[in-house]
Design an enzyme around this catalytic site. Structure first.
Site, mmCIF file in Angstrom:
data_model
loop_
_atom_site.group_PDB
_atom_site.id
_atom_site.type_symbol
_atom_site.label_atom_id
_atom_site.label_comp_id
_atom_site.label_asym_id
_atom_site.label_seq_id
_atom_site.Cartn_x
_atom_site.Cartn_y
_atom_site.Cartn_z
ATOM 1 N N HIS B 135 -78.858 23.922 38.613
ATOM 2 C CA HIS B 135 -77.516 23.350 38.529
ATOM 3 C C HIS B 135 -77.318 22.712 37.155
ATOM 4 C CE1 HIS B 135 -73.862 21.196 39.523
ATOM 5 N NE2 HIS B 135 -73.744 22.091 40.495
ATOM 6 N N HIS B 136 -76.110 22.849 36.619
ATOM 7 C CA HIS B 136 -75.822 22.335 35.287
ATOM 8 C C HIS B 136 -75.953 20.808 35.247
ATOM 9 C CE1 HIS B 136 -74.602 22.669 31.227
ATOM 10 N NE2 HIS B 136 -73.771 23.681 31.342
ATOM 11 N N SER B 137 -75.848 20.152 36.410
ATOM 12 C CA SER B 137 -76.024 18.695 36.440
ATOM 13 C C SER B 137 -77.487 18.327 36.248
ATOM 14 C CB SER B 137 -75.529 18.133 37.774
ATOM 15 O OG SER B 137 -76.295 18.668 38.825
#
Lengths: 453, 453
Positions: B135-137
């Protein structure tokens, strides 16, 4: 263009990333003895060539003024809907179930018609599988099973190759716009006409809840580990059980096949919950969807429901079966006096609090039921996909917040094919239930001659 | 427990069913010559045995008072995170890309640490693949590439088997809670200190926008078919291009490798849009993320950006390259005078309208840019996963409403490995871009000796 009916809209609205609202089917086939090495590859190519996509398979959602409509997809992308996968060697059934668990946990693309078909090669013993996924707003389990059945043939014939999406729609779905409007008007009238009877039924049910010891309704379910918020990951477990063994038990206890199925589920859940030191004191309550479909009803959603006391608090298997039977018989007596419209109206009233809880996402004040157990009638004859014999078919259903397990089963030949769809995170090792279901049947088998079956 | 940083929170909030916010990597490996038949199977087993999961791979999201925190997952489920798949025979690269397209289109389970690894057997020519999804987070593309690199070795050695999630975290991520709080305070102070310079930069940029013909900024992008609402389905296309060929062109035009990459993208997009009779009159504007990571920076998100005029309105390839070069040089001059904190603050101001549009989902008044082109530095030496040589690695990124195509590339050995992530529905046959990229390079090659390369 047609507006999405209210029940289907509920399925669309209930959907969240952790609770996809699609149902599915897993079918297992045997490659013919003389099949070439690229048999499945050719089959996929051939399936993708079937481009005359029929309703409802050709429709996707469009919103106008906030209202969802079904409209024809003019960018229909066959290679997207029909996918070709393979199992890693040696292609055990557990690998297949792991793959299908993964596929069943992902959302359908709302920009497209809400179905996907996966043709999976490399299942051990020269088999292949087809996993099909339909959004619940498109059809319910019985409709899905009907579709799965209609594209199969009763004899092996490579020429008779058909796919679900090219079938002409069933009669009522094929009827003209005018006829369908008339159908809606008539149905609405019937629902209105049902109201007085429904009100009477509600009064009866309310009375029975206080006076009839066999009454099981939506206010009695205990809290349990089956009734928790769910994750977005799924575990699918599936197995067939001999219908004749189940029949032997049913005869011995003067019960129906369905009563024995419920007793198997009860035994399995009791054992699983004991394993986790989590058996509630009060018995689990099962919700049983009841199909209200007519014979030539087309696809869609048309479903009533009953409640069953699973008697998971009772240690003796025979006593459990007797309690289950009494609780189901109550609803059968009750429904015998009602039309399908009356039943649907009653169900809507009974399940309104649960529905509201589901829609608003608020924590329910009380648990309406603990587990859905759905018994779908299936074909008795051997069926074929082209020239490949179907050797198993298993239903997959929905789990959602508060309902971490769904038990669905379908009959095929001499087998009742169970499919357990579960939240993989809240129900660890849920595949143990498969063995416990078998144990639950075994402990009800009459002694002596039948025991060897 | 640590609060999720603001930029990562944006990635979480931007996520919707049609725009998953994860990045990924596809790595292609060769099985060693003497590998047993069950080589990949054993590799999967071995990977799943690596249970000492390190941060950030061990953390999942928990919300407290509406704020997201990273907390350790105490029900970590290795078999869920590490999956074993296979390609149908004959295992062509296009089958691999079709499978990865499907996998990249599905959301991660928010109840778990936000990563998945797929080990895929049965790629033709005795290869296997690893597709990894973060996930980009959790991390940006550069961090992801760093992770992908650190678990590989510079020599083939079955004993040196490592997996990304068992690596000790890089220095700054390993630092104590106190140190990390101090780091946050210091970073905030630096951002505050950056404000006056940022204001000055904004004034400069505003001035340049009106007076400098080379200025390319977030107000000039035309509408295009790349900038439409996206579906939930993805098409991933990937290919490597010879770095020495690109270098030849760069030398001939006194340009950088990156300028030539942009010229290739420009040529390919121009041709693709002409195919669809959809080339805008004004030139497409590319947004180029710029890594602001230090050497031992750990994972996370730390990114600035530049804009490039892709000159897609210009027919002559050489003129296109010259225009691209001038527009990129403007931003390089501008950034040379600024610290990373100043750049991040400037970027935040410049991209605020776009960010607001993305967050609120409102239709943008103007398109900030047409396409993201992300060039990530990668390893130059041959790398190995245990004793399997890596023969290719391709980045996958995010597409979202208004940005239906992402072009990311990473260098490996003598290759620039392009990964195109696209909305499958809005950009039909996007894989044609792979050929057009090559044509775009070819038409810039100097004549005579170099032409034979």
């Amino acid at each position: 263009m047609a507006i999405v009916d209210p029940l289907s809209q509920i399925f669309l609205r209930l959907e969240r990333r952790n609770q996809p609202m699609h149902v599915g089917g897993l079918q297992l086939f045997e490659r013919p003895a003389d099949a070439p090495a690229d048999y499945v590859h050719r089959l996929v190519e051939r399936a993708r060539d079937q481009c005359g996509v029929q309703p409802p398979f050709d429709k996707h959602l469009k919103y106008h003024f906030g209202q969802p409509f079904w409209v024809v997809d003019h960018d229909f992308d066959m290679a997207y809907h029909v996918r070709h996968l393979a199992l890693p060697k040696p292609g055990r059934i557990r690998d297949l179930l792991a793959l299908v668990s993964m596929l069943h946990g992902t959302l359908l693309d709302r920009a497209r018609p809400l179905w996907e078909v996966y043709i999976i090669e490399g299942v051990s013993e020269d088999r292949f599988a087809v996993y099909t996924k339909f959004h619940h707003s498109m059809m319910d389990g019985v409709s899905a099973m009907r579709v799965m059945r209609r594209f199969l043939s009763i004899e092996a014939n490579a020429e008779s190759f058909r796919v679900p999406w090219q079938l002409p729609p069933a009669r009522s779905a094929r009827s003209s716009q005018l006829a369908s409007t008339w159908h809606t008007v008539r149905a609405s009238y019937r629902q209105l006409a049902a109201l007085p009877a429904t009100a009477r039924s509600l009064v009866d049910a309310w009375h029975d809840a206080r006076h009839d010891p066999d009454f099981t309704g939506p206010t009695q379910a205990p809290a349990s580990m089956l009734n928790v918020p769910v994750s977005g990951s799924r575990r699918f477990a599936a197995q067939g059980y001999s219908k004749s063994r189940i029949h032997t038990v049913a005869s011995a206890f003067d019960a129906t096949i369905n009563d024995v199925v419920l007793a198997m589920c009860s035994a399995a859940l009791r054992r699983y919950l004991l394993d986790h030191d989590a058996l509630p004191q009060a018995p689990l309550i099962a919700m049983l969807p009841v199909s209200l479909h007519d014979e030539d009803d087309g696809t869609g959603n048309k479903v009533g429901l009953m409640y069953a006391n699973l008697a998971t608090d009772v240690a003796d298997p025979g006593d459990r079966l007797a309690t289950i039977k009494r609780s189901v018989d109550y609803w059968k007596r009750h429904y015998k006096r009602m039309t399908p419209e009356q039943i649907m109206a009653l169900v809507a009233s009974l399940s309104a609090p649960a529905g509201l809880n589901l829609l608003t996402g608020l924590a329910p004040r009380h648990q309406s039921f603990n587990v859905i157990i759905s018994n779908i009638p299936g074909p008795e004859d051997t069926l074929y996909f082209g020239d490949a014999e179907m050797v198993g078919m298993y239903p997959l259903s929905v789990v959602m917040d508060g309902q971490a397990l769904n038990i669905s089963l379908v009959s095929y030949r001499d087998s009742l094919e169970f499919g357990l769809t579960a939240c993989r995170r809240s129900l660890p090792s849920v595949q143990n239930l498969l063995k416990y279901l078998d144990d639950g049947l075994e402990e009800l088998m009459p002694a002596a001659p039948a025991a060897s079956q």
